[in-house]
Design a protein around this motif. Sequence first.
Motif, short mmCIF file in Angstrom:
data_model
loop_
_atom_site.label_atom_id
_atom_site.label_comp_id
_atom_site.label_asym_id
_atom_site.label_seq_id
_atom_site.Cartn_x
_atom_site.Cartn_y
_atom_site.Cartn_z
N LEU A 24 18.79 -48.06 -19.62
CA LEU A 24 19.65 -47.20 -18.81
C LEU A 24 21.07 -47.13 -19.37
O LEU A 24 21.72 -46.08 -19.29
CB LEU A 24 19.67 -47.67 -17.36
CG LEU A 24 18.41 -47.36 -16.57
CD1 LEU A 24 18.46 -48.03 -15.20
CD2 LEU A 24 18.21 -45.86 -16.43
N ILE A 25 21.55 -48.21 -19.95
CA ILE A 25 22.86 -48.20 -20.58
C ILE A 25 22.87 -47.25 -21.77
O ILE A 25 23.80 -46.47 -21.96
CB ILE A 25 23.30 -49.62 -20.98
CG1 ILE A 25 23.65 -50.43 -19.73
CG2 ILE A 25 24.47 -49.59 -21.96
CD1 ILE A 25 23.85 -51.90 -19.98
N VAL A 26 21.80 -47.30 -22.58
CA VAL A 26 21.69 -46.38 -23.71
C VAL A 26 21.66 -44.94 -23.22
O VAL A 26 22.37 -44.07 -23.74
CB VAL A 26 20.43 -46.69 -24.57
CG1 VAL A 26 20.17 -45.59 -25.59
CG2 VAL A 26 20.56 -48.03 -25.24
N TRP A 27 20.86 -44.67 -22.20
CA TRP A 27 20.75 -43.31 -21.67
C TRP A 27 22.10 -42.84 -21.11
O TRP A 27 22.52 -41.72 -21.33
CB TRP A 27 19.66 -43.23 -20.62
CG TRP A 27 19.38 -41.84 -20.14
CD1 TRP A 27 19.33 -40.70 -20.88
CD2 TRP A 27 19.11 -41.45 -18.80
NE1 TRP A 27 19.04 -39.63 -20.09
CE2 TRP A 27 18.90 -40.06 -18.80
CE3 TRP A 27 19.01 -42.15 -17.60
CZ2 TRP A 27 18.61 -39.36 -17.65
CZ3 TRP A 27 18.71 -41.44 -16.46
CH2 TRP A 27 18.51 -40.07 -16.48
N PHE A 28 22.79 -43.72 -20.38
CA PHE A 28 24.10 -43.37 -19.84
C PHE A 28 25.09 -43.07 -20.96
O PHE A 28 25.84 -42.09 -20.89
CB PHE A 28 24.63 -44.50 -18.95
CG PHE A 28 26.01 -44.27 -18.45
CD1 PHE A 28 26.22 -43.43 -17.36
CD2 PHE A 28 27.11 -44.86 -19.05
CE1 PHE A 28 27.50 -43.19 -16.88
CE2 PHE A 28 28.38 -44.63 -18.58
CZ PHE A 28 28.58 -43.80 -17.50
N ALA A 29 25.09 -43.92 -21.98
CA ALA A 29 26.03 -43.73 -23.10
C ALA A 29 25.77 -42.39 -23.80
O ALA A 29 26.72 -41.68 -24.16
CB ALA A 29 25.90 -44.88 -24.09
N VAL A 30 24.51 -42.04 -23.96
CA VAL A 30 24.20 -40.78 -24.63
C VAL A 30 24.48 -39.58 -23.73
O VAL A 30 25.14 -38.63 -24.14
CB VAL A 30 22.73 -40.77 -25.10
CG1 VAL A 30 22.31 -39.40 -25.57
CG2 VAL A 30 22.53 -41.79 -26.20
N SER A 31 24.01 -39.63 -22.51
CA SER A 31 24.15 -38.45 -21.65
C SER A 31 25.58 -38.27 -21.13
O SER A 31 26.14 -37.18 -21.22
CB SER A 31 23.17 -38.52 -20.48
OG SER A 31 23.44 -39.62 -19.66
N PHE A 32 26.18 -39.31 -20.64
CA PHE A 32 27.53 -39.20 -20.08
C PHE A 32 28.58 -39.33 -21.19
O PHE A 32 29.52 -38.53 -21.25
CB PHE A 32 27.75 -40.27 -19.01
CG PHE A 32 29.02 -40.09 -18.24
CD1 PHE A 32 29.14 -39.08 -17.30
CD2 PHE A 32 30.10 -40.93 -18.46
CE1 PHE A 32 30.32 -38.90 -16.59
CE2 PHE A 32 31.28 -40.76 -17.75
CZ PHE A 32 31.38 -39.75 -16.81
N VAL A 64 16.67 -38.11 -26.11
CA VAL A 64 16.88 -39.56 -26.04
C VAL A 64 16.13 -40.14 -24.84
O VAL A 64 15.49 -41.19 -24.94
CB VAL A 64 18.37 -39.91 -26.01
CG1 VAL A 64 18.59 -41.38 -25.69
CG2 VAL A 64 19.03 -39.55 -27.33
N PHE A 65 16.18 -39.45 -23.71
CA PHE A 65 15.48 -39.93 -22.52
C PHE A 65 13.97 -40.02 -22.77
O PHE A 65 13.34 -41.02 -22.43
CB PHE A 65 15.76 -39.01 -21.33
CG PHE A 65 15.06 -39.43 -20.07
CD1 PHE A 65 15.41 -40.59 -19.40
CD2 PHE A 65 14.02 -38.68 -19.56
CE1 PHE A 65 14.76 -40.99 -18.25
CE2 PHE A 65 13.36 -39.06 -18.41
CZ PHE A 65 13.72 -40.22 -17.75
N VAL A 66 13.40 -39.01 -23.40
CA VAL A 66 11.96 -39.03 -23.71
C VAL A 66 11.64 -40.16 -24.69
O VAL A 66 10.66 -40.88 -24.53
CB VAL A 66 11.48 -37.67 -24.24
CG1 VAL A 66 10.06 -37.74 -24.76
CG2 VAL A 66 11.60 -36.60 -23.15
N ALA A 67 12.50 -40.35 -25.68
CA ALA A 67 12.30 -41.46 -26.63
C ALA A 67 12.37 -42.81 -25.91
O ALA A 67 11.58 -43.72 -26.21
CB ALA A 67 13.33 -41.39 -27.75
N LEU A 68 13.28 -42.94 -24.95
CA LEU A 68 13.41 -44.19 -24.21
C LEU A 68 12.16 -44.47 -23.36
O LEU A 68 11.80 -45.63 -23.15
CB LEU A 68 14.65 -44.18 -23.32
CG LEU A 68 15.99 -44.25 -24.06
CD1 LEU A 68 17.14 -44.11 -23.08
CD2 LEU A 68 16.11 -45.52 -24.86
N ILE A 69 11.51 -43.43 -22.89
CA ILE A 69 10.25 -43.61 -22.15
C ILE A 69 9.21 -44.25 -23.05
O ILE A 69 8.52 -45.19 -22.65
CB ILE A 69 9.74 -42.27 -21.59
CG1 ILE A 69 10.66 -41.79 -20.47
CG2 ILE A 69 8.31 -42.39 -21.09
CD1 ILE A 69 10.38 -40.38 -20.00
#
Length: 88
Positions: A24-32, A64-69
């Motif tokens: 979630l930190i990775v996703w937050f860093a990328v998206s936000f 990135v979200f799909v890759a994180l899944i």
Amino acid sequence: MAFRNDDDKKAYWKENLSLLAKLLIVWFAVSFGAGILFVDVLDNIHFFGFKLGFWFAQQGSIYVFVALIFVYMSKMKAMDKRYGVNEE
């Protein structure tokens, strides 16, 4: 699906929550971060003809979200095997 003992159950969930927090930190860093906070800096770089900040805001964070899944799925399979709770 049964744990061998309560210590394994606690360790499993602790490791699971740790993995979720990291992803979630990775996703937050990328998206936000890339899509909002650093958009002006990233817009100086072009990616497939688009400004990189715009690309992250519109497309990149979804990729990135799909890759994180898939990363989560892979890590959870390994964790399930390690704790003996795999479904295979």
